[in-house]
Design an enzyme around this catalytic site. Structure first.
Site, PDB file in Angstrom:
ATOM      1  N   ASP A  50       0.824  -1.218   0.000  1.00  0.00           N
ATOM      2  CA  ASP A  50       0.000   0.000   0.000  1.00  0.00           C
ATOM      3  C   ASP A  50       0.857   1.265   0.000  1.00  0.00           C
ATOM      4  O   ASP A  50       1.947   1.289   0.564  1.00  0.00           O
ATOM      5  CB  ASP A  50      -0.893  -0.020   1.245  1.00  0.00           C
ATOM      6  CG  ASP A  50      -1.983   1.042   1.171  1.00  0.00           C
ATOM      7  OD1 ASP A  50      -2.284   1.526   0.059  1.00  0.00           O
ATOM      8  OD2 ASP A  50      -2.529   1.398   2.233  1.00  0.00           O
TER       9      ASP A  50
ATOM     10  N   ASN B 230     -10.545  -3.421  -6.161  1.00  0.00           N
ATOM     11  CA  ASN B 230      -9.734  -2.476  -6.944  1.00  0.00           C
ATOM     12  C   ASN B 230     -10.306  -2.181  -8.337  1.00  0.00           C
ATOM     13  O   ASN B 230      -9.885  -1.218  -8.988  1.00  0.00           O
ATOM     14  CB  ASN B 230      -8.278  -2.955  -7.073  1.00  0.00           C
ATOM     15  CG  ASN B 230      -7.470  -2.778  -5.805  1.00  0.00           C
ATOM     16  OD1 ASN B 230      -6.567  -3.559  -5.522  1.00  0.00           O
ATOM     17  ND2 ASN B 230      -7.782  -1.746  -5.018  1.00  0.00           N
TER      18      ASN B 230
HETATM   19  C1  FPP Z   1      -2.176   0.006  -3.230  1.00  0.00           C
HETATM   20  O1  FPP Z   1      -1.637   1.307  -3.171  1.00  0.00           O
HETATM   21  C2  FPP Z   1      -1.605  -0.720  -4.355  1.00  0.00           C
HETATM   22  C3  FPP Z   1      -2.316  -1.325  -5.356  1.00  0.00           C
HETATM   23  C4  FPP Z   1      -3.785  -1.330  -5.392  1.00  0.00           C
HETATM   24  C5  FPP Z   1      -1.626  -1.980  -6.495  1.00  0.00           C
HETATM   25  C6  FPP Z   1      -0.380  -2.719  -6.126  1.00  0.00           C
HETATM   26  C7  FPP Z   1       0.283  -3.161  -7.364  1.00  0.00           C
HETATM   27  C8  FPP Z   1       1.611  -3.215  -7.548  1.00  0.00           C
HETATM   28  C9  FPP Z   1       2.599  -2.944  -6.497  1.00  0.00           C
HETATM   29  C10 FPP Z   1       2.160  -3.655  -8.865  1.00  0.00           C
HETATM   30  C11 FPP Z   1       1.748  -5.072  -9.147  1.00  0.00           C
HETATM   31  C12 FPP Z   1       2.639  -5.699 -10.069  1.00  0.00           C
HETATM   32  C13 FPP Z   1       3.305  -6.830  -9.844  1.00  0.00           C
HETATM   33  C14 FPP Z   1       4.289  -7.259 -10.813  1.00  0.00           C
HETATM   34  C15 FPP Z   1       3.110  -7.661  -8.639  1.00  0.00           C
HETATM   35  P1  FPP Z   1      -2.591   2.551  -3.460  1.00  0.00           P
HETATM   36  O2  FPP Z   1      -2.600   2.776  -4.928  1.00  0.00           O
HETATM   37  O3  FPP Z   1      -3.937   2.286  -2.874  1.00  0.00           O
HETATM   38  O4  FPP Z   1      -1.840   3.694  -2.720  1.00  0.00           O
HETATM   39  P2  FPP Z   1      -2.518   4.937  -1.992  1.00  0.00           P
HETATM   40  O5  FPP Z   1      -3.294   4.392  -0.823  1.00  0.00           O
HETATM   41  O6  FPP Z   1      -1.341   5.747  -1.567  1.00  0.00           O
HETATM   42  O7  FPP Z   1      -3.387   5.638  -2.992  1.00  0.00           O
END
Ligand code: FPP
Length: 230
Positions: free
Chosen positions: A15, A63
């Site tokens: 996250d 998501n």
């Molecule tokens: C949450 O942070 C993250 C996600 C919903 C996506 C995670 C995906 C990756 C790290 C890449 C995946 C790829 C591979 C190869 C495994 P957020 O976007 O909710 O962050 P925020 O809370 O700061 O908005």
């Protein structure tokens, strides 16, 4: 690191990608690109430490509510990862994917199955990627599977439910890490992490380093786990 009792299974909620990007006036997708790099770095450190299993939360059943371009960008990163495959460092890794694959493209599904097939006989760290994963959906899917198998629902045991979850055969989660300062589980491995130790950290996922993983493991090793006993 001092050697204590290592967690057998670590769960990680990746996250903070969006906030990492926002702080740098970059599009959210840039945060996911860095997040994917942090994922690979963290997996390598788990391999170095001899961790039996690590599960990364890459995309939740919730998501899909995000803007299409962000969903597409995450799926593209996942697709690129499948194309890259494992490198020399990761050659002994067992790859598993958990979550509902139904809405994923045929091409993704085929490459996921191929990677699972090709690595199933390996003996190193199991890397489990949660894609379109939700803990409630996992339990619901398990109950439907058991029913389709003709199991007597009134005779179900906790072990039979565990055996029908996406994580079948993997140990329960011992340590669950959530970076980014949020303190919630967000529908991740809710059955499997029933007795996990939770470690919440202030670092944003793209900045997460090997040292942060060591710190989380040290915190875990300092906890007194009683599993409901004394
Ligand atoms: C949450 O942070 C993250 C996600 C919903 C996506 C995670 C995906 C990756 C790290 C890449 C995946 C790829 C591979 C190869 C495994 P957020 O976007 O909710 O962050 P925020 O809370 O700061 O908005």
């Amino acid at each position: 690191m001092e050697s204590g009792v290592l967690p057998r299974h670590i769960g990680i909620i990746m996250d903070g990608n969006g906030r990492w990007a926002k702080k740098r006036l970059l599009p959210r997708t840039a945060g996911h690109v860095q997040g994917a790099k942090a994922f690979r770095k963290c997996l390598r450190h788990c391999i170095d430490l001899g961790i039996e299993c690590v599960t990364f939360y890459a995309f939740s059943t919730e998501n899909w509510k995000r803007p299409k371009d962000e969903v597409d960008a995450i799926m593209k990163l996942f697709s690129d990862y499948l194309d890259e495959g494992l490198d020399m460092y990761e050659k002994d890794v067992v790859m598993r994917f958990i979550g509902d694959r139904t809405p994923l493209s045929e091409s993704l599904k085929q490459r996921m199955e191929k990677l699972e097939r090709e690595t199933a006989g390996n003996s190193g760290t199991t890397c489990c990627l949660a894609v379109n994963y939700g803990g409630r959906d996992d339990i619901l899917h398990a109950v439907k599977t058991l029913s389709e198998r003709g199991e007597d629902i009134s005779a179900l045991t906790e072990d039979s439910i565990s055996s029908a979850l996406y994580t079948a055969g993997l140990p329960d989660v011992d340590l669950l890490i959530r970076p980014s300062g949020e303190q919630r589980i967000s529908n991740f491995l809710i059955w499997q992490a029933a007795y996990a130790e939770y470690v919440f950290m202030d670092v944003l996922w793209p900045d997460f380093t090997e040292k942060d993983l060591d710190t989380a493991i040290e915190i875990f090793e300092g906890r007194n786990r009683r599993f409901g006993g004394l």
